[in-house]
Design a protein around this motif. Structure first.
Motif, PDB file in Angstrom:
ATOM      1  N   TRP A 187     -28.585   5.977 -44.941  1.00  0.00           N
ATOM      2  CA  TRP A 187     -28.459   5.550 -43.613  1.00  0.00           C
ATOM      3  C   TRP A 187     -27.489   3.402 -44.623  1.00  0.00           C
ATOM      4  CZ3 TRP A 187     -29.422  -0.023 -42.771  1.00  0.00           C
ATOM      5  CH2 TRP A 187     -28.996  -0.395 -40.750  1.00  0.00           C
ATOM      6  N   LEU A 188     -28.803   2.998 -45.607  1.00  0.00           N
ATOM      7  CA  LEU A 188     -27.463   1.603 -45.714  1.00  0.00           C
ATOM      8  C   LEU A 188     -26.093   2.200 -45.830  1.00  0.00           C
ATOM      9  CD1 LEU A 188     -26.866  -1.319 -45.689  1.00  0.00           C
ATOM     10  CD2 LEU A 188     -28.192  -0.629 -48.642  1.00  0.00           C
ATOM     11  N   ALA A 189     -26.258   2.888 -46.907  1.00  0.00           N
ATOM     12  CA  ALA A 189     -24.449   3.901 -47.737  1.00  0.00           C
ATOM     13  C   ALA A 189     -23.953   4.136 -46.186  1.00  0.00           C
ATOM     14  CB  ALA A 189     -25.103   5.199 -48.664  1.00  0.00           C
ATOM     15  N   ALA A 190     -24.338   4.856 -45.485  1.00  0.00           N
ATOM     16  CA  ALA A 190     -23.129   5.011 -44.264  1.00  0.00           C
ATOM     17  C   ALA A 190     -22.915   3.734 -43.951  1.00  0.00           C
ATOM     18  CB  ALA A 190     -23.980   6.059 -43.746  1.00  0.00           C
ATOM     19  N   GLU A 191     -24.094   2.546 -42.708  1.00  0.00           N
ATOM     20  CA  GLU A 191     -23.264   1.681 -43.199  1.00  0.00           C
ATOM     21  C   GLU A 191     -21.944   1.033 -44.181  1.00  0.00           C
ATOM     22  OE1 GLU A 191     -24.403   0.170 -40.167  1.00  0.00           O
ATOM     23  OE2 GLU A 191     -24.756   2.182 -39.456  1.00  0.00           O
ATOM     24  N   ILE A 192     -22.650   0.746 -45.284  1.00  0.00           N
ATOM     25  CA  ILE A 192     -21.586   0.131 -45.945  1.00  0.00           C
ATOM     26  C   ILE A 192     -19.698   0.956 -45.718  1.00  0.00           C
ATOM     27  CG2 ILE A 192     -20.809  -0.317 -48.267  1.00  0.00           C
ATOM     28  CD1 ILE A 192     -24.193  -0.647 -48.735  1.00  0.00           C
ATOM     29  N   MET A 195     -33.566  -1.796 -45.501  1.00  0.00           N
ATOM     30  CA  MET A 195     -32.219  -1.636 -44.603  1.00  0.00           C
ATOM     31  C   MET A 195     -31.674  -1.705 -43.609  1.00  0.00           C
ATOM     32  SD  MET A 195     -31.914  -1.365 -48.027  1.00  0.00           S
ATOM     33  CE  MET A 195     -33.128  -1.777 -48.894  1.00  0.00           C
ATOM     34  N   LYS A 196     -31.606  -2.039 -42.591  1.00  0.00           N
ATOM     35  CA  LYS A 196     -31.425  -3.027 -41.328  1.00  0.00           C
ATOM     36  C   LYS A 196     -31.644  -3.992 -41.506  1.00  0.00           C
ATOM     37  CE  LYS A 196     -31.743   0.706 -38.440  1.00  0.00           C
ATOM     38  NZ  LYS A 196     -33.158   1.739 -37.448  1.00  0.00           N
ATOM     39  N   LYS A 197     -32.555  -5.023 -41.924  1.00  0.00           N
ATOM     40  CA  LYS A 197     -32.691  -5.907 -42.516  1.00  0.00           C
ATOM     41  C   LYS A 197     -31.747  -6.554 -43.030  1.00  0.00           C
ATOM     42  CE  LYS A 197     -36.144  -9.494 -42.821  1.00  0.00           C
ATOM     43  NZ  LYS A 197     -38.114 -10.097 -43.354  1.00  0.00           N
ATOM     44  N   PHE A 198     -31.880  -6.790 -44.113  1.00  0.00           N
ATOM     45  CA  PHE A 198     -30.660  -6.356 -45.058  1.00  0.00           C
ATOM     46  C   PHE A 198     -29.700  -6.681 -44.761  1.00  0.00           C
ATOM     47  CE2 PHE A 198     -27.487  -5.489 -47.435  1.00  0.00           C
ATOM     48  CZ  PHE A 198     -27.074  -6.346 -48.473  1.00  0.00           C
ATOM     49  N   TRP A 199     -28.996  -5.797 -43.769  1.00  0.00           N
ATOM     50  CA  TRP A 199     -27.176  -5.514 -43.771  1.00  0.00           C
ATOM     51  C   TRP A 199     -27.248  -5.997 -42.237  1.00  0.00           C
ATOM     52  CZ3 TRP A 199     -23.434  -3.624 -45.129  1.00  0.00           C
ATOM     53  CH2 TRP A 199     -22.641  -3.204 -44.089  1.00  0.00           C
ATOM     54  N   GLU A 200     -28.463  -6.585 -40.661  1.00  0.00           N
ATOM     55  CA  GLU A 200     -28.062  -7.805 -39.939  1.00  0.00           C
ATOM     56  C   GLU A 200     -27.826  -8.707 -40.509  1.00  0.00           C
ATOM     57  OE1 GLU A 200     -31.806  -7.038 -37.718  1.00  0.00           O
ATOM     58  OE2 GLU A 200     -30.578  -5.030 -36.808  1.00  0.00           O
ATOM     59  N   ALA A 201     -28.575  -8.887 -41.337  1.00  0.00           N
ATOM     60  CA  ALA A 201     -28.590 -10.972 -42.158  1.00  0.00           C
ATOM     61  C   ALA A 201     -27.261 -10.669 -43.191  1.00  0.00           C
ATOM     62  CB  ALA A 201     -29.385 -10.672 -43.221  1.00  0.00           C
ATOM     63  N   PHE A 202     -26.879  -9.808 -43.683  1.00  0.00           N
ATOM     64  CA  PHE A 202     -25.551  -9.600 -44.325  1.00  0.00           C
ATOM     65  C   PHE A 202     -24.375  -9.631 -43.730  1.00  0.00           C
ATOM     66  CE2 PHE A 202     -21.921  -7.553 -46.527  1.00  0.00           C
ATOM     67  CZ  PHE A 202     -21.530  -8.181 -47.900  1.00  0.00           C
ATOM     68  N   LEU A 203     -24.267  -8.940 -42.221  1.00  0.00           N
ATOM     69  CA  LEU A 203     -22.903  -8.714 -41.955  1.00  0.00           C
ATOM     70  C   LEU A 203     -22.710 -10.237 -41.616  1.00  0.00           C
ATOM     71  CD1 LEU A 203     -23.514  -5.964 -40.059  1.00  0.00           C
ATOM     72  CD2 LEU A 203     -21.596  -5.882 -42.143  1.00  0.00           C
ATOM     73  N   LYS A 204     -23.864 -10.951 -40.667  1.00  0.00           N
ATOM     74  CA  LYS A 204     -23.582 -12.563 -40.824  1.00  0.00           C
ATOM     75  C   LYS A 204     -23.280 -13.653 -41.566  1.00  0.00           C
ATOM     76  CE  LYS A 204     -27.176 -12.261 -36.515  1.00  0.00           C
ATOM     77  NZ  LYS A 204     -28.436 -13.137 -36.555  1.00  0.00           N
ATOM     78  N   VAL A 205     -23.819 -13.098 -42.321  1.00  0.00           N
ATOM     79  CA  VAL A 205     -23.166 -14.087 -44.050  1.00  0.00           C
ATOM     80  C   VAL A 205     -21.700 -14.004 -44.497  1.00  0.00           C
ATOM     81  CG1 VAL A 205     -23.640 -14.495 -46.225  1.00  0.00           C
ATOM     82  CG2 VAL A 205     -25.271 -14.383 -44.325  1.00  0.00           C
ATOM     83  N   ASP A 206     -21.480 -12.584 -44.662  1.00  0.00           N
ATOM     84  CA  ASP A 206     -20.053 -11.601 -44.957  1.00  0.00           C
ATOM     85  C   ASP A 206     -19.120 -12.210 -43.963  1.00  0.00           C
ATOM     86  OD1 ASP A 206     -19.175 -11.094 -47.582  1.00  0.00           O
ATOM     87  OD2 ASP A 206     -18.790  -9.240 -46.742  1.00  0.00           O
ATOM     88  N   GLU A 207     -18.932 -12.388 -42.770  1.00  0.00           N
ATOM     89  CA  GLU A 207     -18.324 -12.320 -41.834  1.00  0.00           C
ATOM     90  C   GLU A 207     -16.550 -13.461 -42.593  1.00  0.00           C
ATOM     91  OE1 GLU A 207     -20.429 -13.353 -38.114  1.00  0.00           O
ATOM     92  OE2 GLU A 207     -19.964 -14.946 -39.098  1.00  0.00           O
ATOM     93  N   LYS A 208     -15.816 -12.631 -41.677  1.00  0.00           N
ATOM     94  CA  LYS A 208     -14.462 -13.152 -41.855  1.00  0.00           C
ATOM     95  C   LYS A 208     -14.214 -14.249 -40.995  1.00  0.00           C
ATOM     96  CE  LYS A 208     -12.467  -8.401 -43.480  1.00  0.00           C
ATOM     97  NZ  LYS A 208     -11.687  -7.262 -43.493  1.00  0.00           N
TER      98      LYS A 208
END
Length: 351
Positions: A274-279, A338-351
């Motif tokens: 799931w996480l690999a596909a999202e990335i 993985m969903k918890k990580f990905w949601e937090a990561f996207l906010k931190v890594d916003e362009k």
């Protein structure tokens, strides 16, 4: 003035003092959710005052491991995590002044042990495409070589060796009178194994751990598999009771539950995929092969991302040098984690 071993005196070590219990742990390839709670509670009922006051007994666990892997109990040495097995191997076979051969990057403790036991660390380097030439490993093995270490799959990159590559390395090491150690810490996330080769060969040792899939990193249980002569040498060097009762108990009960182990394998695989596909779908550069971890390259500085996520109770790993400089490594687990990580990561890594 008292004596201090010069190999230890100035040895650089990283100490871990952070409290890890209440965070989402995706930095050291642990299982972020651990064993099922009902299983843990059931096993805990067996921990009585008498149980804790008795010196450890290994035989039942050794027999279970042997049956689990299709080898004999005499082929196994139970250790305090695979870390202790590594140390014992260096203590027994790491001749001072000889070479240790590994790839780089790889698990950092092998470099620590090479220094601790006065060996020279010779490395075959990964290229920027995250591949390593087996010919470079073979060229590094010489009559000066004492130990060759292969992580299969390798951490942190995740690449693995074919049977032909492994056999070529084993043959070259034999010609140079060197020990070959295969670290299979991530075996349950990558099924191919060289464990049967360790039983047959005179100079091959395979290491495994209960810390990753089996989710008892806090109890420190691992083991080495090899021919009986190598196991005898290793056990001559180990302390009398080197693995504690609680660790032995939980490892024993885990092996009695192959259904639970398979469920955990499938949960990790689902989260990993799931996480690999999202990335990938988000357009990030990713390297995801074997093991319960993956690498990807963020938009922002990796250290900033690691620190900001840590403020939110989510711990991941980044690298500051070599081919992995600027990359993030994330341990993979169930889809919810993985969903918890990905949601937090996207906010931190916003362009």
């Amino acid at each position: 003035m008292y004596y201090i071993n010069p190999n230890v005196k100035d040895l650089y070590r990283v100490k871990f003092h952070d409290k890890r219990g209440e965070v989402l742990r995706l930095d050291m390839n642990e299982n972020p959710v651990g064993l099922p709670l009902d299983f843990v509670e059931e096993v805990k009922k067996k921990i009585t005052p008498s149980f804790l006051s008795t010196y450890p007994e290994k035989d039942e666990l050794l027999e279970l491991i042997a049956k689990h892997n299709g080898v004999a109990a005499e082929n196994i040495s139970l250790t305090c995590g695979s870390d202790e097995a590594m140390r014992l191997i260096f203590q027994c076979f790491g001749e001072e002044g000889k070479d240790l051969v590994t790839v780089t990057p790889t698990f950092e403790m092998y470099d620590v042990y090479s220094k601790m036991f006065g060996m020279n660390h010779v490395t075959a380097e990964y290229g920027t495409d995250f591949s390593v030439k087996v010919s470079d490993i073979l060229d590094s093995i010489t009559p000066q070589t004492g130990i060759v270490i292969l992580l299969n799959p390798n951490s942190p990159v995740g690449t693995a060796y074919t049977k032909e590559e492994f056999q070529a390395i084993v043959k070259k090491a034999a010609a140079c009178n060197a020990i070959v150690v295969v670290d299979e810490a991530y075996h349950y996330f990558y099924a191919p194994t060289f464990l049967q080769d360790a039983v047959k060969e005179e100079h091959v040792i395979v290491l495994r751990t209960f810390s990753k899939l089996c989710s008892i990193a806090g109890l420190r249980v691992g083991y080495a598999t090899a021919n009986p002569q190598l196991i005898d040498y290793i056990e001559k060097a180990e302390s009398t009771f080197n693995v504690n009762n609680v660790g032995i108990l939980f490892a024993t009960e885990v092996l009695k539950r192959p259904d639970m182990m398979e469920q955990m394998i499938q949960e990790e695989k689902a989260g990993h995929d799931w996480l690999a596909a999202e990335i990938k779908n988000a357009g990030y550069q990713i390297f995801s092969e074997n093991g319960n971890y993956l690498l990807f390259y963020p938009h922002k500085d990796s250290k900033i991302i690691v620190n900001k996520l840590k403020e939110q109770g989510i711990w991941i790993r980044d690298y500051g040098r070599g081919i992995l400089k600027g990359w993030l490594r994330v341990s993979t687990g169930d889809v919810t984690s993985m969903k918890k990580f990905w949601e937090a990561f996207l906010k931190v890594d916003e362009k």
